[in-house]
Design a protein around this motif. Sequence first.
Motif, PDB file in Angstrom:
ATOM      1  N   VAL A   1       0.838  -1.204   0.000  1.00  0.00           N
ATOM      2  CA  VAL A   1       0.000   0.000   0.000  1.00  0.00           C
ATOM      3  C   VAL A   1       0.871   1.251   0.000  1.00  0.00           C
ATOM      4  CG1 VAL A   1      -1.739   1.323   1.272  1.00  0.00           C
ATOM      5  CG2 VAL A   1      -1.901  -1.175   1.161  1.00  0.00           C
ATOM      6  N   ILE A   2       1.883   1.267   0.863  1.00  0.00           N
ATOM      7  CA  ILE A   2       2.777   2.429   0.945  1.00  0.00           C
ATOM      8  C   ILE A   2       3.494   2.640  -0.389  1.00  0.00           C
ATOM      9  CG2 ILE A   2       4.841   3.350   2.063  1.00  0.00           C
ATOM     10  CD1 ILE A   2       2.309   3.438   3.773  1.00  0.00           C
ATOM     11  N   ASN A   3       3.935   1.577  -1.016  1.00  0.00           N
ATOM     12  CA  ASN A   3       4.593   1.699  -2.322  1.00  0.00           C
ATOM     13  C   ASN A   3       3.645   2.275  -3.370  1.00  0.00           C
ATOM     14  OD1 ASN A   3       7.023   0.702  -1.378  1.00  0.00           O
ATOM     15  ND2 ASN A   3       6.606  -1.406  -2.018  1.00  0.00           N
ATOM     16  N   GLU A   4       2.390   1.846  -3.344  1.00  0.00           N
ATOM     17  CA  GLU A   4       1.412   2.366  -4.305  1.00  0.00           C
ATOM     18  C   GLU A   4       1.100   3.834  -4.052  1.00  0.00           C
ATOM     19  OE1 GLU A   4      -2.072  -0.053  -4.561  1.00  0.00           O
ATOM     20  OE2 GLU A   4      -0.960  -1.896  -4.976  1.00  0.00           O
ATOM     21  N   VAL A   5       1.004   4.193  -2.779  1.00  0.00           N
ATOM     22  CA  VAL A   5       0.751   5.604  -2.446  1.00  0.00           C
ATOM     23  C   VAL A   5       1.929   6.460  -2.870  1.00  0.00           C
ATOM     24  CG1 VAL A   5       0.393   7.236  -0.551  1.00  0.00           C
ATOM     25  CG2 VAL A   5      -0.799   5.033  -0.530  1.00  0.00           C
ATOM     26  N   ARG A   6       3.140   5.977  -2.621  1.00  0.00           N
ATOM     27  CA  ARG A   6       4.334   6.719  -3.044  1.00  0.00           C
ATOM     28  C   ARG A   6       4.351   6.902  -4.564  1.00  0.00           C
ATOM     29  NH1 ARG A   6       7.729   3.678  -0.943  1.00  0.00           N
ATOM     30  NH2 ARG A   6       8.260   4.825   0.962  1.00  0.00           N
ATOM     31  N   GLN A   7       4.016   5.854  -5.276  1.00  0.00           N
ATOM     32  CA  GLN A   7       3.989   5.940  -6.736  1.00  0.00           C
ATOM     33  C   GLN A   7       2.910   6.904  -7.202  1.00  0.00           C
ATOM     34  OE1 GLN A   7       6.273   4.347  -8.844  1.00  0.00           O
ATOM     35  NE2 GLN A   7       5.363   5.821 -10.256  1.00  0.00           N
ATOM     36  N   MET A   8       1.779   6.890  -6.547  1.00  0.00           N
ATOM     37  CA  MET A   8       0.704   7.819  -6.880  1.00  0.00           C
ATOM     38  C   MET A   8       1.160   9.268  -6.702  1.00  0.00           C
ATOM     39  SD  MET A   8      -3.142   7.977  -5.195  1.00  0.00           S
ATOM     40  CE  MET A   8      -2.527   8.309  -3.522  1.00  0.00           C
ATOM     41  N   ILE A   9       1.868   9.530  -5.608  1.00  0.00           N
ATOM     42  CA  ILE A   9       2.371  10.886  -5.354  1.00  0.00           C
ATOM     43  C   ILE A   9       3.411  11.282  -6.395  1.00  0.00           C
ATOM     44  CG2 ILE A   9       3.676  12.300  -3.724  1.00  0.00           C
ATOM     45  CD1 ILE A   9       2.372  10.634  -1.473  1.00  0.00           C
ATOM     46  N   GLU A  10       4.327  10.370  -6.695  1.00  0.00           N
ATOM     47  CA  GLU A  10       5.378  10.674  -7.664  1.00  0.00           C
ATOM     48  C   GLU A  10       4.786  10.946  -9.047  1.00  0.00           C
ATOM     49  OE1 GLU A  10       8.449  11.245  -6.962  1.00  0.00           O
ATOM     50  OE2 GLU A  10       8.197  10.736  -4.845  1.00  0.00           O
ATOM     51  N   ASN A  11       3.771  10.189  -9.421  1.00  0.00           N
ATOM     52  CA  ASN A  11       3.118  10.417 -10.719  1.00  0.00           C
ATOM     53  C   ASN A  11       2.489  11.792 -10.770  1.00  0.00           C
ATOM     54  OD1 ASN A  11       3.864   7.865 -11.526  1.00  0.00           O
ATOM     55  ND2 ASN A  11       1.874   6.934 -11.075  1.00  0.00           N
ATOM     56  N   ALA A  12       1.823  12.186  -9.693  1.00  0.00           N
ATOM     57  CA  ALA A  12       1.181  13.501  -9.641  1.00  0.00           C
ATOM     58  C   ALA A  12       2.216  14.617  -9.671  1.00  0.00           C
ATOM     59  CB  ALA A  12       0.305  13.610  -8.407  1.00  0.00           C
ATOM     60  N   THR A  13       3.324  14.408  -8.983  1.00  0.00           N
ATOM     61  CA  THR A  13       4.388  15.427  -8.952  1.00  0.00           C
ATOM     62  C   THR A  13       5.036  15.565 -10.325  1.00  0.00           C
ATOM     63  OG1 THR A  13       4.830  14.853  -6.655  1.00  0.00           O
ATOM     64  CG2 THR A  13       6.502  16.121  -7.807  1.00  0.00           C
ATOM     65  N   THR A  14       5.228  14.450 -11.011  1.00  0.00           N
ATOM     66  CA  THR A  14       5.828  14.478 -12.359  1.00  0.00           C
ATOM     67  C   THR A  14       4.937  15.233 -13.325  1.00  0.00           C
ATOM     68  OG1 THR A  14       6.922  12.356 -11.948  1.00  0.00           O
ATOM     69  CG2 THR A  14       6.712  13.067 -14.232  1.00  0.00           C
ATOM     70  N   VAL A  15       3.643  14.980 -13.259  1.00  0.00           N
ATOM     71  CA  VAL A  15       2.683  15.673 -14.131  1.00  0.00           C
ATOM     72  C   VAL A  15       2.690  17.171 -13.848  1.00  0.00           C
ATOM     73  CG1 VAL A  15       0.239  15.927 -14.690  1.00  0.00           C
ATOM     74  CG2 VAL A  15       1.242  13.649 -14.449  1.00  0.00           C
ATOM     75  N   SER A  16       2.772  17.536 -12.552  1.00  0.00           N
ATOM     76  CA  SER A  16       2.772  18.959 -12.178  1.00  0.00           C
ATOM     77  C   SER A  16       4.001  19.662 -12.708  1.00  0.00           C
ATOM     78  CB  SER A  16       2.700  19.095 -10.653  1.00  0.00           C
ATOM     79  OG  SER A  16       1.522  18.510 -10.144  1.00  0.00           O
ATOM     80  N   ASN A  17       5.160  18.993 -12.618  1.00  0.00           N
ATOM     81  CA  ASN A  17       6.409  19.607 -13.077  1.00  0.00           C
ATOM     82  C   ASN A  17       6.424  19.767 -14.605  1.00  0.00           C
ATOM     83  OD1 ASN A  17       7.340  19.723 -10.465  1.00  0.00           O
ATOM     84  ND2 ASN A  17       8.420  17.766 -10.573  1.00  0.00           N
ATOM     85  N   ASP A  18       5.779  18.833 -15.290  1.00  0.00           N
ATOM     86  CA  ASP A  18       5.734  18.934 -16.754  1.00  0.00           C
ATOM     87  C   ASP A  18       4.843  20.096 -17.189  1.00  0.00           C
ATOM     88  OD1 ASP A  18       7.336  16.769 -16.817  1.00  0.00           O
ATOM     89  OD2 ASP A  18       5.764  15.301 -17.254  1.00  0.00           O
TER      90      ASP A  18
END
Length: 204
Positions: free
Chosen positions: A187-204
């Motif tokens: 669960v923690i790994n999935e949440v971390r990945q979810m956050i990283e995906n959102a951060t990557t989209v924001s930076n783009d």
Amino acid sequence: MSPIGTVHFSSSTRTLQPKTPYRQSRDFSTIPRFLSFPISENIYLPRNSVSFLQTIHHVIDRKIIRVSKEVSVQQQLDDDGPVSVQLQSINSETLFDRIVAEAQQLQEPLIIVWTASWCRKCIYLKPKLEKLAANYYPRLRFYYVDVNTVPHKLVAHAGVTKMPTIQLWKDSKKQDEVIGGHKAFLVINEVRQMIENATTVSND
């Protein structure tokens, strides 16, 4: 390595053969190298050999305590942030709307954890999420909602059907979620990945 220093023996303590058995719980040969410190230039020890060993142990104990305290302070100085960040509670619909609106103004995502007091998995997962929150503090805020303390229409608006559910909100909308029904580390790994995906989209 620094020298241990000089120890002056009286004539009666050159051969250490105490009549009274002394506990052998301490083995000086196993003391770590980093604890090899200069005791002092001159240490005058008593004639009784048992007292001699007690004195040595006392000196070493004091040094070990001092080194332990120094390491503890250094660890605190080396830490760049908190080890964990307590999840902030949302206990009303009004507070939920305000927090979501503030995040939209700041153009920042936020994490909302939907839990229940009767949910064992929620209780077990909470401290692990608080450790994860420390990795993103303060640029990403983590909140939790106990579904028993808010109106059902708020729970329905968020589309929550199972607990725990971890959602990422941005621009006043739910962007992604993780349902925590399986093992905590997954669960923690999935949440971390979810956050990283959102951060990557924001930076783009």
